[in-house]
Design a protein around this motif. Structure first.
Motif, PDB file in Angstrom:
ATOM      1  N   TRP A  67       0.827  -1.211   0.000  1.00 37.29           N
ATOM      2  CA  TRP A  67       0.000   0.000   0.000  1.00 37.29           C
ATOM      3  C   TRP A  67       0.862   1.263   0.000  1.00 37.29           C
ATOM      4  CZ3 TRP A  67       0.246   3.525   3.989  1.00 37.29           C
ATOM      5  CH2 TRP A  67       0.802   3.091   5.200  1.00 37.29           C
ATOM      6  N   LYS A  68       2.038   1.192   0.611  1.00 39.37           N
ATOM      7  CA  LYS A  68       2.942   2.342   0.576  1.00 39.37           C
ATOM      8  C   LYS A  68       3.490   2.558  -0.833  1.00 39.37           C
ATOM      9  CE  LYS A  68       4.445   2.294   5.412  1.00 39.37           C
ATOM     10  NZ  LYS A  68       5.599   2.179   6.349  1.00 39.37           N
ATOM     11  N   LEU A  69       3.805   1.469  -1.506  1.00 42.43           N
ATOM     12  CA  LEU A  69       4.266   1.572  -2.893  1.00 42.43           C
ATOM     13  C   LEU A  69       3.170   2.160  -3.777  1.00 42.43           C
ATOM     14  CD1 LEU A  69       6.095  -1.866  -3.267  1.00 42.43           C
ATOM     15  CD2 LEU A  69       7.087   0.353  -2.658  1.00 42.43           C
ATOM     16  N   SER A  70       1.923   1.785  -3.502  1.00 46.11           N
ATOM     17  CA  SER A  70       0.789   2.306  -4.262  1.00 46.11           C
ATOM     18  C   SER A  70       0.628   3.806  -4.045  1.00 46.11           C
ATOM     19  CB  SER A  70      -0.486   1.568  -3.851  1.00 46.11           C
ATOM     20  OG  SER A  70      -1.609   2.113  -4.510  1.00 46.11           O
ATOM     21  N   GLU A  71       0.743   4.241  -2.807  1.00 43.79           N
ATOM     22  CA  GLU A  71       0.648   5.672  -2.499  1.00 43.79           C
ATOM     23  C   GLU A  71       1.745   6.456  -3.213  1.00 43.79           C
ATOM     24  OE1 GLU A  71      -1.624   7.557   0.106  1.00 43.79           O
ATOM     25  OE2 GLU A  71      -2.529   6.066  -1.208  1.00 43.79           O
ATOM     26  N   ARG A  72       2.934   5.920  -3.185  1.00 47.40           N
ATOM     27  CA  ARG A  72       4.079   6.581  -3.805  1.00 47.40           C
ATOM     28  C   ARG A  72       3.894   6.696  -5.312  1.00 47.40           C
ATOM     29  NH1 ARG A  72       9.779   3.841  -2.389  1.00 47.40           N
ATOM     30  NH2 ARG A  72       9.146   2.484  -4.112  1.00 47.40           N
ATOM     31  N   SER A  73       3.460   5.611  -5.938  1.00 48.32           N
ATOM     32  CA  SER A  73       3.261   5.623  -7.387  1.00 48.32           C
ATOM     33  C   SER A  73       2.139   6.573  -7.795  1.00 48.32           C
ATOM     34  CB  SER A  73       2.951   4.208  -7.876  1.00 48.32           C
ATOM     35  OG  SER A  73       4.064   3.362  -7.701  1.00 48.32           O
ATOM     36  N   ALA A  74       1.072   6.607  -6.997  1.00 49.45           N
ATOM     37  CA  ALA A  74      -0.048   7.497  -7.308  1.00 49.45           C
ATOM     38  C   ALA A  74       0.398   8.958  -7.238  1.00 49.45           C
ATOM     39  CB  ALA A  74      -1.206   7.245  -6.354  1.00 49.45           C
ATOM     40  N   PHE A  75       1.242   9.280  -6.259  1.00 48.80           N
ATOM     41  CA  PHE A  75       1.716  10.658  -6.149  1.00 48.80           C
ATOM     42  C   PHE A  75       2.635  11.003  -7.315  1.00 48.80           C
ATOM     43  CE2 PHE A  75       4.279  14.093  -4.030  1.00 48.80           C
ATOM     44  CZ  PHE A  75       3.241  15.003  -3.914  1.00 48.80           C
ATOM     45  N   LEU A  76       3.475  10.057  -7.726  1.00 45.56           N
ATOM     46  CA  LEU A  76       4.331  10.291  -8.886  1.00 45.56           C
ATOM     47  C   LEU A  76       3.490  10.585 -10.128  1.00 45.56           C
ATOM     48  CD1 LEU A  76       7.167  10.359 -10.166  1.00 45.56           C
ATOM     49  CD2 LEU A  76       6.924   7.890 -10.561  1.00 45.56           C
ATOM     50  N   SER A  77       2.386   9.884 -10.290  1.00 46.95           N
ATOM     51  CA  SER A  77       1.498  10.143 -11.435  1.00 46.95           C
ATOM     52  C   SER A  77       0.962  11.570 -11.387  1.00 46.95           C
ATOM     53  CB  SER A  77       0.345   9.145 -11.440  1.00 46.95           C
ATOM     54  OG  SER A  77       0.815   7.829 -11.681  1.00 46.95           O
ATOM     55  N   ARG A  78       0.606  12.034 -10.197  1.00 51.12           N
ATOM     56  CA  ARG A  78       0.150  13.425 -10.056  1.00 51.12           C
ATOM     57  C   ARG A  78       1.272  14.403 -10.424  1.00 51.12           C
ATOM     58  NH1 ARG A  78      -4.661  14.321  -7.443  1.00 51.12           N
ATOM     59  NH2 ARG A  78      -5.524  12.584  -6.215  1.00 51.12           N
ATOM     60  N   ALA A 133       1.333  17.146 -13.500  1.00 48.14           N
ATOM     61  CA  ALA A 133       1.537  18.572 -13.214  1.00 48.14           C
ATOM     62  C   ALA A 133       2.880  19.086 -13.738  1.00 48.14           C
ATOM     63  CB  ALA A 133       1.450  18.814 -11.710  1.00 48.14           C
ATOM     64  N   ARG A 134       3.688  18.189 -14.319  1.00 53.17           N
ATOM     65  CA  ARG A 134       5.022  18.531 -14.824  1.00 53.17           C
ATOM     66  C   ARG A 134       5.918  19.087 -13.703  1.00 53.17           C
ATOM     67  NH1 ARG A 134       3.890  21.056 -20.901  1.00 53.17           N
ATOM     68  NH2 ARG A 134       2.762  19.211 -21.684  1.00 53.17           N
ATOM     69  N   ALA A 135       5.778  18.520 -12.536  1.00 53.61           N
ATOM     70  CA  ALA A 135       6.635  18.904 -11.413  1.00 53.61           C
ATOM     71  C   ALA A 135       8.029  18.321 -11.615  1.00 53.61           C
ATOM     72  CB  ALA A 135       6.039  18.399 -10.111  1.00 53.61           C
ATOM     73  N   SER A 136       9.038  19.061 -11.195  1.00 54.74           N
ATOM     74  CA  SER A 136      10.405  18.570 -11.371  1.00 54.74           C
ATOM     75  C   SER A 136      11.202  18.515 -10.068  1.00 54.74           C
ATOM     76  CB  SER A 136      11.158  19.450 -12.380  1.00 54.74           C
ATOM     77  OG  SER A 136      11.251  20.786 -11.919  1.00 54.74           O
ATOM     78  N   SER A 137      10.807  19.288  -9.071  1.00 55.50           N
ATOM     79  CA  SER A 137      11.562  19.305  -7.812  1.00 55.50           C
ATOM     80  C   SER A 137      10.670  18.860  -6.661  1.00 55.50           C
ATOM     81  CB  SER A 137      12.112  20.702  -7.523  1.00 55.50           C
ATOM     82  OG  SER A 137      11.067  21.656  -7.421  1.00 55.50           O
ATOM     83  N   LEU A 138      11.246  18.064  -5.760  1.00 53.39           N
ATOM     84  CA  LEU A 138      10.480  17.507  -4.650  1.00 53.39           C
ATOM     85  C   LEU A 138      11.286  17.583  -3.366  1.00 53.39           C
ATOM     86  CD1 LEU A 138       8.213  14.458  -4.463  1.00 53.39           C
ATOM     87  CD2 LEU A 138      10.255  14.420  -3.020  1.00 53.39           C
ATOM     88  N   LEU A 139      10.621  17.963  -2.298  1.00 54.07           N
ATOM     89  CA  LEU A 139      11.188  17.942  -0.948  1.00 54.07           C
ATOM     90  C   LEU A 139      10.517  16.829  -0.170  1.00 54.07           C
ATOM     91  CD1 LEU A 139      12.828  19.230   1.433  1.00 54.07           C
ATOM     92  CD2 LEU A 139      10.775  20.615   1.889  1.00 54.07           C
ATOM     93  N   GLU A 140      11.307  15.940   0.423  1.00 54.84           N
ATOM     94  CA  GLU A 140      10.732  14.972   1.354  1.00 54.84           C
ATOM     95  C   GLU A 140      10.954  15.471   2.771  1.00 54.84           C
ATOM     96  OE1 GLU A 140      10.283  10.330   2.645  1.00 54.84           O
ATOM     97  OE2 GLU A 140      11.971  10.828   1.329  1.00 54.84           O
TER      98      GLU A 140
END
Length: 206
Positions: free
Chosen positions: A30-41, A45-52
Motif C-alpha cells: 500500500w505504501k508503494l501504491s501511495e508513492r506511485s499514485a503521487f508520482l502520477s500526479r 503537473a510537470r513537477a520537477s523538484s520535490l522535498l521529502e
C-alpha cells in the motif's frame, strides 16, 4: 510537553541503531501504491523538484530521484540524514518548523508518517512551514496514521527513548489541512492502524 522536548526525544529515538534497523524494512504494497499514485500526479503537473519532509533512511527520496525528480530530503535525525545522503540524495538535518529553504523553492512535498510526531497544537505551524516552501499550485502528499484523537509518549514503544505520537481524527486532519491547502483527495487504508492519505495543493492565490 514543549515542542522542543518532543523533538529532542524523537531525535534521540531515531539514532544510529534505529536508522540501521529501519534501513532493512521492506515497503508494504500500500505504501508503494501511495508513492506511485503521487508520482502520477507529479508527472501530470510537470513537477520537477520535490522535498521529502521526514526522509527516514531515504528509501522514498532515492526512488523519486530514480524517477527523474530533483529531490531534496530533510529529517530531524542526523543518523537518518546520513543514511539518506549515502543513497546519493541531497539531505539536511532540519526540523519541519524551520525547514531553512527560500519561499516557493519546490514543486512538490512528500511526507509519509512524519507529522504524526508533531503535537496537534504545533500542526498549524508545521503545515504553514511546508506550504511556504511550495510554489503556488505545488502538490503535497500528507500521510499519517490516525483515526482518533490521542497524543503523548507511547510507553510501550520499542524505541529508546519511547517516541511521542499525535494521532488525529479524519475531521481534524481535514480541518487542519484546509487552513493552508486545497484538498484534492482524501482516503484511508485500514492496515492494522488507520492511514490517512491527503493529496493537497497550495492555492495559486496565497
Amino acid at each position: 510537553m514543549r515542542y522542543s522536548d518532543i523533538a529532542a526525544r524523537n531525535r534521540a529515538a531515531y539514532g544510529p541503531d534505529a536508522a540501521a534497523d529501519r534501513d532493512t524494512f521492506a515497503k508494504e504494497p500500500w505504501k508503494l501504491s501511495e508513492r506511485s499514485a503521487f508520482l502520477s500526479r507529479l508527472r501530470a503537473a510537470r513537477a520537477s523538484s520535490l522535498l521529502e519532509v521526514g526522509s527516514g533512511t531515504g528509501q522514498d527520496s532515492a526512488w523519486f530521484q530514480s524517477e527523474g525528480l530533483d529531490v531534496t530530503a530533510v529529517d530531524m535525525s542526523p543518523s537518518m540524514v546520513e543514511r539518506t545522503a549515502a543513497k546519493g540524495v541531497r539531505a539536511y538535518p532540519r526540523d519541519v518548523l524551520d525547514l531553512g529553504f527560500p519561499a516557493e523553492s519546490f514543486d512538490a512535498v512528500w511526507s509519509m508518517n512524519t507529522l504524526l510526531h508533531v503535537p496537534t497544537d504545533a500542526m498549524d505551524e508545521a503545515l504553514a512551514s511546508i506550504c511556504s516552501v511550495l510554489r503556488p499550485g505545488g502538490l503535497f502528499h500528507l500521510g499519517v496514521f490516525g483515526g482518533k484523537h490521542e497524543e503523548g509518549v507511547m510507553a510501550e514503544d520499542h524505541h529508546t527513548p519511547p517516541r511521542f505520537f499525535a494521532f488525529r481524527t479524519d475531521e481534524q486532519m481535514l480541518s487542519l489541512a484546509a487552513r493552508h491547502f486545497e484538498i484534492l483527495d482524501f482516503h484511508v487504508y485500514a492496515v492494522g492502524v488507520r492511514y490517512q492519505s491527503l493529496a493537497l495543493v497550495r492555492p495559486v492565490q496565497w
